[in-house]
Design a protein around this motif. Structure first.
Motif, mmCIF file in Angstrom:
data_model
loop_
_atom_site.group_PDB
_atom_site.id
_atom_site.type_symbol
_atom_site.label_atom_id
_atom_site.label_comp_id
_atom_site.label_asym_id
_atom_site.label_seq_id
_atom_site.Cartn_x
_atom_site.Cartn_y
_atom_site.Cartn_z
ATOM 1 N N PHE A 58 41.210 43.387 42.695
ATOM 2 C CA PHE A 58 39.806 43.265 43.149
ATOM 3 C C PHE A 58 39.141 44.593 42.790
ATOM 4 O O PHE A 58 38.807 45.390 43.674
ATOM 5 C CB PHE A 58 39.738 43.039 44.669
ATOM 6 C CG PHE A 58 40.491 41.819 45.151
ATOM 7 C CD1 PHE A 58 39.882 40.566 45.124
ATOM 8 C CD2 PHE A 58 41.793 41.914 45.617
ATOM 9 C CE1 PHE A 58 40.570 39.433 45.562
ATOM 10 C CE2 PHE A 58 42.489 40.792 46.058
ATOM 11 C CZ PHE A 58 41.870 39.546 46.029
ATOM 12 N N SER A 61 34.225 48.681 41.644
ATOM 13 C CA SER A 61 33.601 49.697 40.795
ATOM 14 C C SER A 61 34.615 50.521 39.993
ATOM 15 O O SER A 61 34.252 51.527 39.400
ATOM 16 C CB SER A 61 32.755 50.623 41.668
ATOM 17 O OG SER A 61 33.570 51.219 42.658
ATOM 18 N N ILE A 78 41.010 43.540 37.591
ATOM 19 C CA ILE A 78 40.490 42.165 37.613
ATOM 20 C C ILE A 78 39.389 42.090 38.653
ATOM 21 O O ILE A 78 39.527 42.649 39.752
ATOM 22 C CB ILE A 78 41.623 41.175 37.959
ATOM 23 C CG1 ILE A 78 42.630 41.132 36.804
ATOM 24 C CG2 ILE A 78 41.059 39.776 38.254
ATOM 25 C CD1 ILE A 78 43.809 40.226 37.057
ATOM 26 N N ASN A 81 33.558 39.106 39.419
ATOM 27 C CA ASN A 81 32.119 39.320 39.257
ATOM 28 C C ASN A 81 31.856 40.240 38.055
ATOM 29 O O ASN A 81 32.345 41.376 38.036
ATOM 30 C CB ASN A 81 31.578 39.953 40.554
ATOM 31 C CG ASN A 81 30.071 39.921 40.623
ATOM 32 O OD1 ASN A 81 29.392 39.952 39.595
ATOM 33 N ND2 ASN A 81 29.554 39.864 41.834
ATOM 34 N N ASP A 108 39.864 35.067 38.618
ATOM 35 C CA ASP A 108 40.029 34.828 40.043
ATOM 36 C C ASP A 108 41.465 35.215 40.400
ATOM 37 O O ASP A 108 42.413 34.578 39.926
ATOM 38 C CB ASP A 108 39.775 33.334 40.297
ATOM 39 C CG ASP A 108 40.156 32.906 41.694
ATOM 40 O OD1 ASP A 108 40.479 33.774 42.535
ATOM 41 O OD2 ASP A 108 40.144 31.679 41.951
ATOM 42 N N SER A 109 41.614 36.233 41.229
ATOM 43 C CA SER A 109 42.959 36.754 41.512
ATOM 44 C C SER A 109 43.820 35.809 42.346
ATOM 45 O O SER A 109 45.004 36.079 42.533
ATOM 46 C CB SER A 109 42.864 38.117 42.196
ATOM 47 O OG SER A 109 42.508 39.070 41.241
ATOM 48 N N PRO A 128 40.731 43.418 48.900
ATOM 49 C CA PRO A 128 39.864 42.230 48.853
ATOM 50 C C PRO A 128 38.640 42.412 49.739
ATOM 51 O O PRO A 128 38.594 43.338 50.557
ATOM 52 C CB PRO A 128 40.774 41.129 49.425
ATOM 53 C CG PRO A 128 41.754 41.842 50.291
ATOM 54 C CD PRO A 128 41.956 43.201 49.689
ATOM 55 N N ASP A 143 34.463 33.621 44.546
ATOM 56 C CA ASP A 143 34.275 34.897 45.244
ATOM 57 C C ASP A 143 34.714 34.760 46.708
ATOM 58 O O ASP A 143 34.107 34.019 47.492
ATOM 59 C CB ASP A 143 32.789 35.291 45.150
ATOM 60 C CG ASP A 143 32.498 36.614 45.839
ATOM 61 O OD1 ASP A 143 33.391 37.150 46.526
ATOM 62 O OD2 ASP A 143 31.357 37.100 45.695
HETATM 63 C C1 LIG Z 1 36.162 45.505 48.668
HETATM 64 S S1 LIG Z 1 35.612 45.250 47.015
HETATM 65 C C2 LIG Z 1 36.703 46.280 46.066
HETATM 66 C C3 LIG Z 1 36.169 47.677 45.951
HETATM 67 C C4 LIG Z 1 37.001 48.588 45.069
HETATM 68 N N1 LIG Z 1 38.260 48.960 45.709
HETATM 69 C C5 LIG Z 1 36.209 49.848 44.730
HETATM 70 O O1 LIG Z 1 36.622 50.954 45.135
HETATM 71 O O2 LIG Z 1 35.144 49.749 44.120
HETATM 72 C C6 LIG Z 1 36.175 43.593 46.689
HETATM 73 C C7 LIG Z 1 35.919 43.063 45.282
HETATM 74 O O3 LIG Z 1 36.578 41.786 45.175
HETATM 75 C C8 LIG Z 1 35.869 40.999 44.230
HETATM 76 N N2 LIG Z 1 36.328 39.602 44.386
HETATM 77 C C9 LIG Z 1 35.976 38.685 45.321
HETATM 78 N N3 LIG Z 1 36.658 37.537 45.150
HETATM 79 C C10 LIG Z 1 37.498 37.722 44.096
HETATM 80 C C11 LIG Z 1 38.481 36.920 43.465
HETATM 81 N N4 LIG Z 1 38.740 35.669 43.880
HETATM 82 N N5 LIG Z 1 39.157 37.441 42.408
HETATM 83 C C12 LIG Z 1 38.903 38.701 41.966
HETATM 84 N N6 LIG Z 1 37.963 39.506 42.521
HETATM 85 C C13 LIG Z 1 37.283 39.036 43.590
HETATM 86 C C14 LIG Z 1 34.413 41.288 44.562
HETATM 87 O O4 LIG Z 1 33.579 40.969 43.456
HETATM 88 C C15 LIG Z 1 34.445 42.796 44.894
HETATM 89 O O5 LIG Z 1 34.114 43.568 43.757
#
Ligand SMILES: C[S@@+](CC[C@H](N)C(=O)[O-])C[C@H]1O[C@@H](n2cnc3c(N)ncnc32)[C@H](O)[C@@H]1O
Length: 242
Positions: A58, A61, A78, A81, A108-109, A128, A143
């Motif tokens: 996930f 950034s 991965i 978005n 999609d993870s 996540p 998402d």
């Molecule tokens: C809590 S943030 C991660 C932040 C990251 N650790 C950082 O420092 O920037 C969660 C991320 O999970 C992504 N996400 C949500 N559902 C997902 C999925 N099914 N597969 C992969 N990514 C997903 C979102 O787009 C979001 O960018």
């Protein structure tokens, strides 16, 4: 640009606090719900060696990937978005001596079949969404941040099975997650997720408590006279072994 943290020491106990979010290299704290770079840096240094494949499922950034690039690991990020992947790509645009440029994949993870083969990853970092506490998109079906707690946990079950499939034997997966509060009561998302990973077959190596600083809603709740509960100020990092 400073490529290294000015002050950094490896954590030694199960309580981690980073009052100052690291801002070395291209790290910035402006992606909602991002994590301090000290977290992936500590985990990468403890659980991997140079040249290992480190996957952030996930990646948001790109915090983990910046660290893999600085620390000479093969980073793979991965995210579902494209906005997140774009930000990661920008932040990875710096020179380093690393032979391996991190790879970014839109996927999609919870379902990585055909994308990540079995037993090929040395370390997984997973941060996540905390169910639907922060929404990352309005209309991306996969998402996880659009799901309520029950649906979210069902998807986390699938995700844990994917982690088990793609990780090499005896290697580690670290999950950063916090609890959430609904109608003034706690939903222990952390413990639910820890149990899910256990049931999938992982062994629990560590429960780390990470203090939470600089939360957007803290000031609002601190001043709210109707508050009859404590402010949540910790998250968990579960380190799980396959
Ligand atoms: C809590 S943030 C991660 C932040 C990251 N650790 C950082 O420092 O920037 C969660 C991320 O999970 C992504 N996400 C949500 N559902 C997902 C999925 N099914 N597969 C992969 N990514 C997903 C979102 O787009 C979001 O960018």
């Amino acid at each position: 640009m400073e490529y290294k943290p000015k002050q950094f020491k490896l954590e030694d106990t199960t309580i981690w606090k980073f009052k100052e979010r690291g801002n070395w290299a291209t790290h910035k704290g402006d992606y909602r719900g991002n994590c301090p770079p000290q977290v992936p840096r500590n985990l990468i240094l403890k659980y991997t060696k140079e040249g290992d494949i480190v996957l952030d499922t996930f990646c948001g950034s790109g915090t983990t990937l910046i660290e893999t690039k600085l620390l000479n690991r093969k980073g793979v990020g991965i995210d579902v978005n494209v906005k997140a992947l774009r930000i990661s790509k920008e932040r990875l645009n710096f020179k380093s001596n690393n032979l391996y440029e991190p790879k970014l994949i839109k996927a999609d993870s919870t379902n990585l079949r055909g994308i990540v083969p079995n037993k090929c990853i040395d370390f997984i970092f997973a941060h996540p969404p905390y169910a639907n506490i922060i929404k990352y998109s309005d209309n991306i079906k996969e998402d996880l941040s659009r799901l309520d707690v029950n649906d979210f946990l069902n998807q986390i079950k699938l995700f844990s099975m994917e982690c088990f499939r793609i990780l090499k034997k005896d290697k580690y997966c670290a999950v950063l997650i916090g609890d959430i509060r609904k109608n003034k009561n706690i939903i222990p998302l952390g413990f639910y997720i820890m149990n899910i990973f256990n049931q999938t077959g992982f062994t629990l190596k560590e429960i780390i408590i990470k203090e939470q600083h600089n939360c957007k809603k803290t000031d609002y709740w601190r001043q709210n006279k109707n508050r009859d509960f404590y402010l949540l100020a910790h998250e968990y990092i579960f380190v799980l072994k396959k």
